[in-house]
Scaffold this motif. Sequence first.
Motif, PDB file in Angstrom:
ATOM      1  N   ASP A 157       0.855  -1.185   0.000  1.00 44.58           N
ATOM      2  CA  ASP A 157       0.000   0.000   0.000  1.00 44.58           C
ATOM      3  C   ASP A 157       0.893   1.237   0.000  1.00 44.58           C
ATOM      4  O   ASP A 157       1.779   1.358   0.851  1.00 44.58           O
ATOM      5  CB  ASP A 157      -0.896  -0.016   1.249  1.00 44.58           C
ATOM      6  CG  ASP A 157      -1.922   1.091   1.227  1.00 44.58           C
ATOM      7  OD1 ASP A 157      -1.543   2.262   1.428  1.00 44.58           O
ATOM      8  OD2 ASP A 157      -3.110   0.778   1.016  1.00 44.58           O
ATOM      9  N   PRO A 158       0.703   2.164  -0.965  1.00 40.87           N
ATOM     10  CA  PRO A 158       1.592   3.327  -1.062  1.00 40.87           C
ATOM     11  C   PRO A 158       1.546   4.270   0.146  1.00 40.87           C
ATOM     12  O   PRO A 158       2.480   5.025   0.374  1.00 40.87           O
ATOM     13  CB  PRO A 158       1.120   4.048  -2.336  1.00 40.87           C
ATOM     14  CG  PRO A 158      -0.253   3.537  -2.599  1.00 40.87           C
ATOM     15  CD  PRO A 158      -0.324   2.166  -2.008  1.00 40.87           C
ATOM     16  N   ILE A 159       0.498   4.230   0.936  1.00 41.59           N
ATOM     17  CA  ILE A 159       0.391   5.101   2.116  1.00 41.59           C
ATOM     18  C   ILE A 159       0.665   4.317   3.393  1.00 41.59           C
ATOM     19  O   ILE A 159       1.445   4.736   4.253  1.00 41.59           O
ATOM     20  CB  ILE A 159      -1.006   5.771   2.174  1.00 41.59           C
ATOM     21  CG1 ILE A 159      -1.188   6.710   0.982  1.00 41.59           C
ATOM     22  CG2 ILE A 159      -1.185   6.520   3.499  1.00 41.59           C
ATOM     23  CD1 ILE A 159      -2.570   7.328   0.871  1.00 41.59           C
ATOM     24  N   LEU A 160       0.045   3.154   3.535  1.00 40.30           N
ATOM     25  CA  LEU A 160       0.145   2.383   4.772  1.00 40.30           C
ATOM     26  C   LEU A 160       1.329   1.410   4.817  1.00 40.30           C
ATOM     27  O   LEU A 160       1.626   0.848   5.857  1.00 40.30           O
ATOM     28  CB  LEU A 160      -1.154   1.588   4.996  1.00 40.30           C
ATOM     29  CG  LEU A 160      -2.450   2.401   5.036  1.00 40.30           C
ATOM     30  CD1 LEU A 160      -3.661   1.484   5.082  1.00 40.30           C
ATOM     31  CD2 LEU A 160      -2.438   3.340   6.231  1.00 40.30           C
ATOM     32  N   GLY A 161       1.975   1.226   3.700  1.00 39.73           N
ATOM     33  CA  GLY A 161       3.062   0.251   3.617  1.00 39.73           C
ATOM     34  C   GLY A 161       2.519  -1.107   3.193  1.00 39.73           C
ATOM     35  O   GLY A 161       2.837  -1.610   2.129  1.00 39.73           O
TER      36      GLY A 161
ATOM     37  N   GLY B 298      -2.144   1.336  -8.211  1.00 43.33           N
ATOM     38  CA  GLY B 298      -1.210   2.035  -7.323  1.00 43.33           C
ATOM     39  C   GLY B 298      -1.890   2.914  -6.290  1.00 43.33           C
ATOM     40  O   GLY B 298      -1.301   3.890  -5.817  1.00 43.33           O
ATOM     41  N   LYS B 299      -3.111   2.595  -5.938  1.00 41.81           N
ATOM     42  CA  LYS B 299      -3.858   3.384  -4.956  1.00 41.81           C
ATOM     43  C   LYS B 299      -3.790   2.727  -3.590  1.00 41.81           C
ATOM     44  O   LYS B 299      -3.647   1.509  -3.468  1.00 41.81           O
ATOM     45  CB  LYS B 299      -5.328   3.523  -5.356  1.00 41.81           C
ATOM     46  CG  LYS B 299      -5.569   4.091  -6.737  1.00 41.81           C
ATOM     47  CD  LYS B 299      -5.238   5.555  -6.794  1.00 41.81           C
ATOM     48  CE  LYS B 299      -5.568   6.134  -8.169  1.00 41.81           C
ATOM     49  NZ  LYS B 299      -5.025   7.470  -8.332  1.00 41.81           N
ATOM     50  N   SER B 300      -3.944   3.534  -2.564  1.00 43.41           N
ATOM     51  CA  SER B 300      -4.030   3.016  -1.206  1.00 43.41           C
ATOM     52  C   SER B 300      -5.442   2.503  -0.958  1.00 43.41           C
ATOM     53  O   SER B 300      -6.407   2.968  -1.584  1.00 43.41           O
ATOM     54  CB  SER B 300      -3.699   4.123  -0.203  1.00 43.41           C
ATOM     55  OG  SER B 300      -3.999   3.704   1.118  1.00 43.41           O
ATOM     56  N   VAL B 301      -5.565   1.562  -0.030  1.00 47.49           N
ATOM     57  CA  VAL B 301      -6.901   1.089   0.326  1.00 47.49           C
ATOM     58  C   VAL B 301      -7.745   2.236   0.885  1.00 47.49           C
ATOM     59  O   VAL B 301      -8.971   2.214   0.802  1.00 47.49           O
ATOM     60  CB  VAL B 301      -6.859  -0.084   1.337  1.00 47.49           C
ATOM     61  CG1 VAL B 301      -6.271  -1.314   0.701  1.00 47.49           C
ATOM     62  CG2 VAL B 301      -6.115   0.273   2.597  1.00 47.49           C
ATOM     63  N   ILE B 302      -7.085   3.245   1.423  1.00 46.86           N
ATOM     64  CA  ILE B 302      -7.789   4.426   1.927  1.00 46.86           C
ATOM     65  C   ILE B 302      -8.505   5.139   0.779  1.00 46.86           C
ATOM     66  O   ILE B 302      -9.600   5.678   0.935  1.00 46.86           O
ATOM     67  CB  ILE B 302      -6.795   5.395   2.626  1.00 46.86           C
ATOM     68  CG1 ILE B 302      -6.153   4.688   3.839  1.00 46.86           C
ATOM     69  CG2 ILE B 302      -7.472   6.686   3.038  1.00 46.86           C
ATOM     70  CD1 ILE B 302      -4.970   5.425   4.414  1.00 46.86           C
ATOM     71  N   GLN B 303      -7.884   5.149  -0.403  1.00 44.82           N
ATOM     72  CA  GLN B 303      -8.456   5.835  -1.576  1.00 44.82           C
ATOM     73  C   GLN B 303      -9.379   4.933  -2.394  1.00 44.82           C
ATOM     74  O   GLN B 303     -10.123   5.415  -3.250  1.00 44.82           O
ATOM     75  CB  GLN B 303      -7.311   6.312  -2.498  1.00 44.82           C
ATOM     76  CG  GLN B 303      -6.298   7.202  -1.808  1.00 44.82           C
ATOM     77  CD  GLN B 303      -5.016   7.302  -2.620  1.00 44.82           C
ATOM     78  OE1 GLN B 303      -4.470   6.294  -3.046  1.00 44.82           O
ATOM     79  NE2 GLN B 303      -4.546   8.524  -2.825  1.00 44.82           N
ATOM     80  N   MET B 304      -9.319   3.621  -2.150  1.00 44.07           N
ATOM     81  CA  MET B 304      -9.990   2.652  -3.021  1.00 44.07           C
ATOM     82  C   MET B 304     -11.506   2.834  -3.088  1.00 44.07           C
ATOM     83  O   MET B 304     -12.115   2.574  -4.129  1.00 44.07           O
ATOM     84  CB  MET B 304      -9.663   1.230  -2.544  1.00 44.07           C
ATOM     85  CG  MET B 304      -9.797   0.191  -3.610  1.00 44.07           C
ATOM     86  SD  MET B 304      -8.705   0.442  -5.028  1.00 44.07           S
ATOM     87  CE  MET B 304      -7.134  -0.042  -4.340  1.00 44.07           C
ATOM     88  N   ALA B 305     -12.126   3.314  -2.024  1.00 43.83           N
ATOM     89  CA  ALA B 305     -13.585   3.488  -2.031  1.00 43.83           C
ATOM     90  C   ALA B 305     -14.035   4.427  -3.154  1.00 43.83           C
ATOM     91  O   ALA B 305     -15.129   4.280  -3.695  1.00 43.83           O
ATOM     92  CB  ALA B 305     -14.055   4.020  -0.683  1.00 43.83           C
ATOM     93  N   ALA B 306     -13.178   5.369  -3.532  1.00 44.22           N
ATOM     94  CA  ALA B 306     -13.533   6.312  -4.595  1.00 44.22           C
ATOM     95  C   ALA B 306     -13.377   5.681  -5.980  1.00 44.22           C
ATOM     96  O   ALA B 306     -13.770   6.291  -6.979  1.00 44.22           O
ATOM     97  CB  ALA B 306     -12.657   7.560  -4.496  1.00 44.22           C
ATOM     98  N   PHE B 307     -12.801   4.497  -6.051  1.00 43.54           N
ATOM     99  CA  PHE B 307     -12.527   3.866  -7.347  1.00 43.54           C
ATOM    100  C   PHE B 307     -13.219   2.507  -7.499  1.00 43.54           C
ATOM    101  O   PHE B 307     -12.790   1.681  -8.283  1.00 43.54           O
ATOM    102  CB  PHE B 307     -11.005   3.693  -7.524  1.00 43.54           C
ATOM    103  CG  PHE B 307     -10.269   4.983  -7.626  1.00 43.54           C
ATOM    104  CD1 PHE B 307     -10.144   5.644  -8.837  1.00 43.54           C
ATOM    105  CD2 PHE B 307      -9.708   5.555  -6.489  1.00 43.54           C
ATOM    106  CE1 PHE B 307      -9.465   6.835  -8.932  1.00 43.54           C
ATOM    107  CE2 PHE B 307      -9.028   6.763  -6.572  1.00 43.54           C
ATOM    108  CZ  PHE B 307      -8.914   7.410  -7.784  1.00 43.54           C
TER     109      PHE B 307
END
Length: 200
Positions: free
Chosen positions: A112-116, A172-181
């Motif tokens: 994960d690019p943000i959480l590791g 290449g998205k974080s799971v934090i951002q995944m809800a928007a995609f």
Amino acid sequence: MARIFDVIEYASEMSDEIVRRFPETGAGDFRLGSQVIVRESQRAVFFRDGRALDVFNPGRHTITTANIPYLVDLIGKVFSGQTPFKAEVYFVTTRELNDMKWGTPQPITIPDPILGMARVTGHGTYAIQITDPQLFVAKIVGTQNLFNTRDIQGFFRSIILTKMMDLIGEMGKSVIQMAAFVEELSAGIRAKAQEEFAAR
């Protein structure tokens, strides 16, 4: 003594089955002149020695060397076609099977690019329809030795999960951002899985 089948049919409408093998175990003994009865929502594929010999469409058919030309080589001219030949017949549904489930059996760890690292799960439904029974039997049923509906569904689920993992990595998205995609992810998995299913 071997049983010789003179009528080959599977009377079920196959509303929740993908394929049914006849006979269920071992090879069948069939004779030229045997009758093959195929229902409207089925196709019957003769299979022997790793090769799909021919496909019968709905209707009543008589087995001859004209509709299964490879039989001449399998039986041999010495017996004038009177001897039984061994093969399996796979009745394949042509219905669209809806509401088939897929999902991760347990959370999967991904970079994960943000959480590791992050643990994700995925699930959904899909529909399939066999458009080329001969290719399906040759590539899935014969090669993979899968003819139980549960096993075939497991095979398809593994393809979907692999495509999901590939797509998540490509995005290449974080799971934090995944809800928007979610829509993009769903469309991407559908496209990648459909391409893979079509090749099989």
